[in-house]
Design a protein around this motif. Structure first.
Motif, mmCIF file in Angstrom:
data_model
loop_
_atom_site.group_PDB
_atom_site.id
_atom_site.type_symbol
_atom_site.label_atom_id
_atom_site.label_comp_id
_atom_site.label_asym_id
_atom_site.label_seq_id
_atom_site.Cartn_x
_atom_site.Cartn_y
_atom_site.Cartn_z
ATOM 1 N N ARG A 1 17.984 5.873 -4.294
ATOM 2 C CA ARG A 1 18.034 7.269 -4.751
ATOM 3 C C ARG A 1 17.190 8.226 -3.930
ATOM 4 N NH1 ARG A 1 18.038 6.489 -11.329
ATOM 5 N NH2 ARG A 1 19.989 5.337 -11.391
ATOM 6 N N LYS A 2 16.078 7.743 -3.388
ATOM 7 C CA LYS A 2 15.141 8.651 -2.723
ATOM 8 C C LYS A 2 15.151 8.543 -1.204
ATOM 9 C CE LYS A 2 12.187 8.365 -6.788
ATOM 10 N NZ LYS A 2 10.939 7.790 -7.299
ATOM 11 N N ILE A 3 15.789 7.533 -0.682
ATOM 12 C CA ILE A 3 15.890 7.392 0.776
ATOM 13 C C ILE A 3 17.350 7.582 1.193
ATOM 14 C CG2 ILE A 3 15.563 5.881 2.773
ATOM 15 C CD1 ILE A 3 12.930 6.792 1.552
ATOM 16 N N SER B 1 0.837 -1.201 0.000
ATOM 17 C CA SER B 1 0.000 0.000 0.000
ATOM 18 C C SER B 1 0.875 1.256 0.000
ATOM 19 C CB SER B 1 -0.881 -0.016 1.253
ATOM 20 O OG SER B 1 -1.320 1.263 1.579
ATOM 21 N N PRO B 2 0.409 2.339 -0.604
ATOM 22 C CA PRO B 2 1.183 3.585 -0.563
ATOM 23 C C PRO B 2 1.318 4.135 0.858
ATOM 24 C CG PRO B 2 -0.952 3.957 -1.613
ATOM 25 C CD PRO B 2 -0.821 2.486 -1.394
ATOM 26 N N GLY B 3 0.457 3.699 1.778
ATOM 27 C CA GLY B 3 0.512 4.156 3.160
ATOM 28 C C GLY B 3 1.460 3.363 4.045
ATOM 29 N N ALA B 4 2.054 2.304 3.510
ATOM 30 C CA ALA B 4 3.032 1.521 4.264
ATOM 31 C C ALA B 4 4.353 2.279 4.321
ATOM 32 C CB ALA B 4 3.246 0.157 3.601
ATOM 33 N N THR B 5 5.168 1.954 5.302
ATOM 34 C CA THR B 5 6.478 2.607 5.378
ATOM 35 C C THR B 5 7.456 1.937 4.413
ATOM 36 O OG1 THR B 5 7.371 1.167 7.109
ATOM 37 C CG2 THR B 5 6.144 3.154 7.823
ATOM 38 N N VAL B 6 8.476 2.667 4.062
ATOM 39 C CA VAL B 6 9.525 2.124 3.203
ATOM 40 C C VAL B 6 10.175 0.928 3.892
ATOM 41 C CG1 VAL B 6 11.794 2.629 2.219
ATOM 42 C CG2 VAL B 6 9.911 4.256 1.920
ATOM 43 N N PHE B 7 10.325 0.997 5.208
ATOM 44 C CA PHE B 7 10.902 -0.124 5.949
ATOM 45 C C PHE B 7 10.059 -1.383 5.756
ATOM 46 C CE2 PHE B 7 11.760 -2.735 9.680
ATOM 47 C CZ PHE B 7 13.144 -2.760 9.675
ATOM 48 N N GLU B 8 8.734 -1.246 5.844
ATOM 49 C CA GLU B 8 7.843 -2.391 5.618
ATOM 50 C C GLU B 8 8.009 -2.934 4.202
ATOM 51 O OE1 GLU B 8 3.861 -1.672 8.201
ATOM 52 O OE2 GLU B 8 4.383 -0.031 6.831
ATOM 53 N N ALA B 9 8.159 -2.030 3.237
ATOM 54 C CA ALA B 9 8.359 -2.457 1.844
ATOM 55 C C ALA B 9 9.658 -3.243 1.712
ATOM 56 C CB ALA B 9 8.366 -1.248 0.918
ATOM 57 N N LEU B 10 10.712 -2.775 2.363
ATOM 58 C CA LEU B 10 11.994 -3.477 2.297
ATOM 59 C C LEU B 10 11.904 -4.858 2.943
ATOM 60 C CD1 LEU B 10 14.392 -0.528 3.177
ATOM 61 C CD2 LEU B 10 14.025 -1.556 0.921
ATOM 62 N N LYS C 1 11.889 4.105 8.168
ATOM 63 C CA LYS C 1 10.776 3.840 9.084
ATOM 64 C C LYS C 1 9.821 5.030 9.197
ATOM 65 C CE LYS C 1 12.850 0.205 11.835
ATOM 66 N NZ LYS C 1 13.168 -0.299 13.171
ATOM 67 N N ASP C 2 10.268 6.211 8.730
ATOM 68 C CA ASP C 2 9.452 7.427 8.818
ATOM 69 C C ASP C 2 8.919 7.889 7.467
ATOM 70 O OD1 ASP C 2 10.036 7.503 11.527
ATOM 71 O OD2 ASP C 2 11.716 8.886 11.271
ATOM 72 N N THR C 3 9.258 7.194 6.395
ATOM 73 C CA THR C 3 8.874 7.618 5.051
ATOM 74 C C THR C 3 7.861 6.628 4.485
ATOM 75 O OG1 THR C 3 11.087 8.527 4.722
ATOM 76 C CG2 THR C 3 9.738 8.243 2.762
ATOM 77 N N LEU C 4 6.789 7.157 3.908
ATOM 78 C CA LEU C 4 5.765 6.300 3.309
ATOM 79 C C LEU C 4 6.131 5.947 1.873
ATOM 80 C CD1 LEU C 4 2.506 8.018 4.619
ATOM 81 C CD2 LEU C 4 3.792 6.113 5.621
ATOM 82 N N VAL C 5 5.755 4.757 1.482
ATOM 83 C CA VAL C 5 6.012 4.288 0.119
ATOM 84 C C VAL C 5 5.446 5.277 -0.910
ATOM 85 C CG1 VAL C 5 5.447 2.474 -1.554
ATOM 86 C CG2 VAL C 5 6.146 1.863 0.770
#
Length: 145
Positions: A59-61, A20-29, A69-73
């Motif tokens: 590139r973006k993180i 989901s776009p509302g998940a954190t980047v950490f969750e995506a990783l 952990k603070d950035t949303l996908v």
């Protein structure tokens, strides 16, 4: 011999790993590591809204000094997608991927996500086609057909 995306998906399967776009980047990783994939489709319900890849992370993180952990996908995903239909050829995919420098192509049919094709899938399909062609030519030349 695989020549279309539809045939490629029949061979490799059409499993789509998404977030989901509302998940954190950490969750995506974490999800990418669990599934051993380089990208996730970003889905808002059943609507494809983007893709999040290792390239986006780098590139973006990392380069921007953001915290996963603070950035949303949805803040860092790639929203402008290059897609294909199941009727596209494997050669079409290779041309799109190399021409646009992308490694994943979402496959859409009637506006719905039905699969994903990676550069590895395309290279494997092309190698299989070439091996088949070489075997056929060798058979023809040696007269063993």
């Amino acid at each position: 011999m695989t020549s279309t995306v539809r045939q490629l998906l029949q061979t490799k399967g059409n499993t789509v790993y998404a977030i989901s776009p509302g998940a954190t980047v950490f969750e995506a990783l974490e999800r990418m590591a669990a599934y051993d994939v380089g990208a996730l489709m970003v889905m808002d319900g059943d609507q494809l809204v983007g893709i999040f890849s290792e390239r986006d992370y780098a590139r973006k993180i990392i380069l921007m000094g953001r915290i996963s952990k603070d950035t949303l996908v949805g803040e860092v995903m790639t929203g402008e997608l290059i897609t294909v239909t199941p009727d596209a050829t494997v050669a079409d995919c290779m041309n799109l991927m190399t021409g646009n420098r992308v490694r994943h192509l979402p496959v859409l049919e009637d506006g719905k996500l039905v699969g994903v094709v990676s550069i590895g899938d395309v290279v494997k399909a092309i190698m299989t086609q070439q091996e088949f062609m070489i075997a056929e030519l060798e058979s023809y030349i040696t007269g063993s057909r």
